[in-house]
Design a protein around this motif. Structure first.
Motif, PDB file in Angstrom:
ATOM      1  N   ASP A  22    -105.854 -58.148 -55.949  1.00  0.00           N
ATOM      2  CA  ASP A  22    -104.596 -58.601 -55.351  1.00  0.00           C
ATOM      3  C   ASP A  22    -104.418 -58.035 -53.943  1.00  0.00           C
ATOM      4  O   ASP A  22    -104.055 -58.753 -53.014  1.00  0.00           O
ATOM      5  CB  ASP A  22    -103.400 -58.207 -56.218  1.00  0.00           C
ATOM      6  N   HIS A  23    -104.690 -56.753 -53.792  1.00  0.00           N
ATOM      7  CA  HIS A  23    -104.512 -56.086 -52.496  1.00  0.00           C
ATOM      8  C   HIS A  23    -105.404 -56.702 -51.420  1.00  0.00           C
ATOM      9  O   HIS A  23    -104.944 -56.997 -50.308  1.00  0.00           O
ATOM     10  CB  HIS A  23    -104.799 -54.587 -52.646  1.00  0.00           C
ATOM     11  N   ILE A  24    -106.664 -56.923 -51.735  1.00  0.00           N
ATOM     12  CA  ILE A  24    -107.612 -57.485 -50.757  1.00  0.00           C
ATOM     13  C   ILE A  24    -107.200 -58.897 -50.345  1.00  0.00           C
ATOM     14  O   ILE A  24    -107.157 -59.227 -49.156  1.00  0.00           O
ATOM     15  CB  ILE A  24    -109.051 -57.473 -51.326  1.00  0.00           C
ATOM     16  N   ILE A 159     -99.230 -67.231 -52.018  1.00  0.00           N
ATOM     17  CA  ILE A 159     -99.600 -65.863 -51.646  1.00  0.00           C
ATOM     18  C   ILE A 159     -99.096 -65.565 -50.242  1.00  0.00           C
ATOM     19  O   ILE A 159     -98.483 -64.518 -49.992  1.00  0.00           O
ATOM     20  CB  ILE A 159    -101.130 -65.670 -51.719  1.00  0.00           C
ATOM     21  N   TYR A 160     -99.336 -66.469 -49.305  1.00  0.00           N
ATOM     22  CA  TYR A 160     -98.946 -66.290 -47.907  1.00  0.00           C
ATOM     23  C   TYR A 160     -97.441 -66.037 -47.784  1.00  0.00           C
ATOM     24  O   TYR A 160     -97.008 -65.162 -47.033  1.00  0.00           O
ATOM     25  CB  TYR A 160     -99.336 -67.530 -47.100  1.00  0.00           C
ATOM     26  N   LEU A 161     -96.640 -66.802 -48.528  1.00  0.00           N
ATOM     27  CA  LEU A 161     -95.188 -66.661 -48.438  1.00  0.00           C
ATOM     28  C   LEU A 161     -94.661 -65.436 -49.184  1.00  0.00           C
ATOM     29  O   LEU A 161     -93.534 -65.015 -48.977  1.00  0.00           O
ATOM     30  CB  LEU A 161     -94.514 -67.924 -48.976  1.00  0.00           C
ATOM     31  N   SER A 167    -103.524 -62.873 -58.241  1.00  0.00           N
ATOM     32  CA  SER A 167    -103.930 -63.061 -59.635  1.00  0.00           C
ATOM     33  C   SER A 167    -102.994 -64.026 -60.368  1.00  0.00           C
ATOM     34  O   SER A 167    -103.417 -64.712 -61.297  1.00  0.00           O
ATOM     35  CB  SER A 167    -104.021 -61.725 -60.369  1.00  0.00           C
ATOM     36  N   ASP A 168    -101.737 -64.119 -59.936  1.00  0.00           N
ATOM     37  CA  ASP A 168    -100.813 -65.115 -60.507  1.00  0.00           C
ATOM     38  C   ASP A 168    -101.289 -66.519 -60.165  1.00  0.00           C
ATOM     39  O   ASP A 168    -101.222 -67.434 -60.985  1.00  0.00           O
ATOM     40  CB  ASP A 168     -99.398 -64.956 -59.944  1.00  0.00           C
TER      41      ASP A 168
END
Length: 192
Positions: A22-24, A159-161, A167-168
């Motif tokens: 998730d972090h990467i 993800i961007y927003l 992972s979701d």
């Protein structure tokens, strides 16, 4: 007891890998230029449950109108994906990321799996399949490819927003793709 022990070990070992993944991906996605923000707002709206449930309803209604039970059932699977996803959200209980976007969402729902992503995967994936089977070449390739790209962009937009963890989104893609595979390989809908 052995099952609970094995699942506890799996969760304990997988959680750090999941957080690292998730972090990467969050770092990569949030490093995209800020001028893409309006584009991703539009893309995420195209993947909203209202739009994708509407696509499912239209496919199902067309199936009813044309007495095509396979097409009717296929359209209904879009609605089923949201039901299954809602149950999974309750079972997993994962909170959304701590972002301004997530804090300002109209509906305060849980995070895993992404409903936008699972819904767009089944709805636009079903449309891509129907275009593939209905349109002549090369239009079937072009239409299906554009819809596949849209599915990917909708996931990236979440993800961007800051609406979801990566992972979701992957979970949403997998849920939508699993149901879509069942529709394509078992139900085999076609427009008559």
């Amino acid at each position: 007891m052995c099952y609970h022990f094995a699942s506890a070990i799996l969760v304990y070992t997988m959680r750090p890998l999941l957080h690292q993944f998730d972090h990467i991906i969050i770092q990569l996605t949030t490093s995209l230029p800020s001028w893409l923000h309006p584009f991703f707002i539009v893309v995420t709206e195209i993947g909203s449950p209202i739009v994708t449930l509407g696509i499912g309803a239209l496919i199902a209604i067309y199936g009813l109108y044309s007495s095509n039970s396979r097409l009717t059932f296929s359209g209904a699977t879009v609605w089923m994906v949201f039901g299954i996803g809602s149950v999974i959200k309750l079972l997993v209980g994962r909170e959304r990321p701590l972002t301004e976007y997530a804090a300002n969402l109209s509906f305060d729902t849980l995070s895993f799996p992404s409903g936008h992503t699972s819904g767009s995967t089944i709805a636009y994936g079903l449309l891509a399949y129907l275009l593939w089977r209905t349109l002549p070449k090369p239009f079937n390739y072009i239409g299906s490819s554009l819809l596949a790209a849209l599915i990917i962009l909708i996931g990236i937009s979440r993800i961007y927003l800051g609406a979801h963890f990566p992972s979701d989104v992957v979970g949403g893609w997998l849920l939508g793709a699993a149901i879509l595979a069942g529709v394509v390989f078992i139900v085999k809908p076609k427009v008559r």
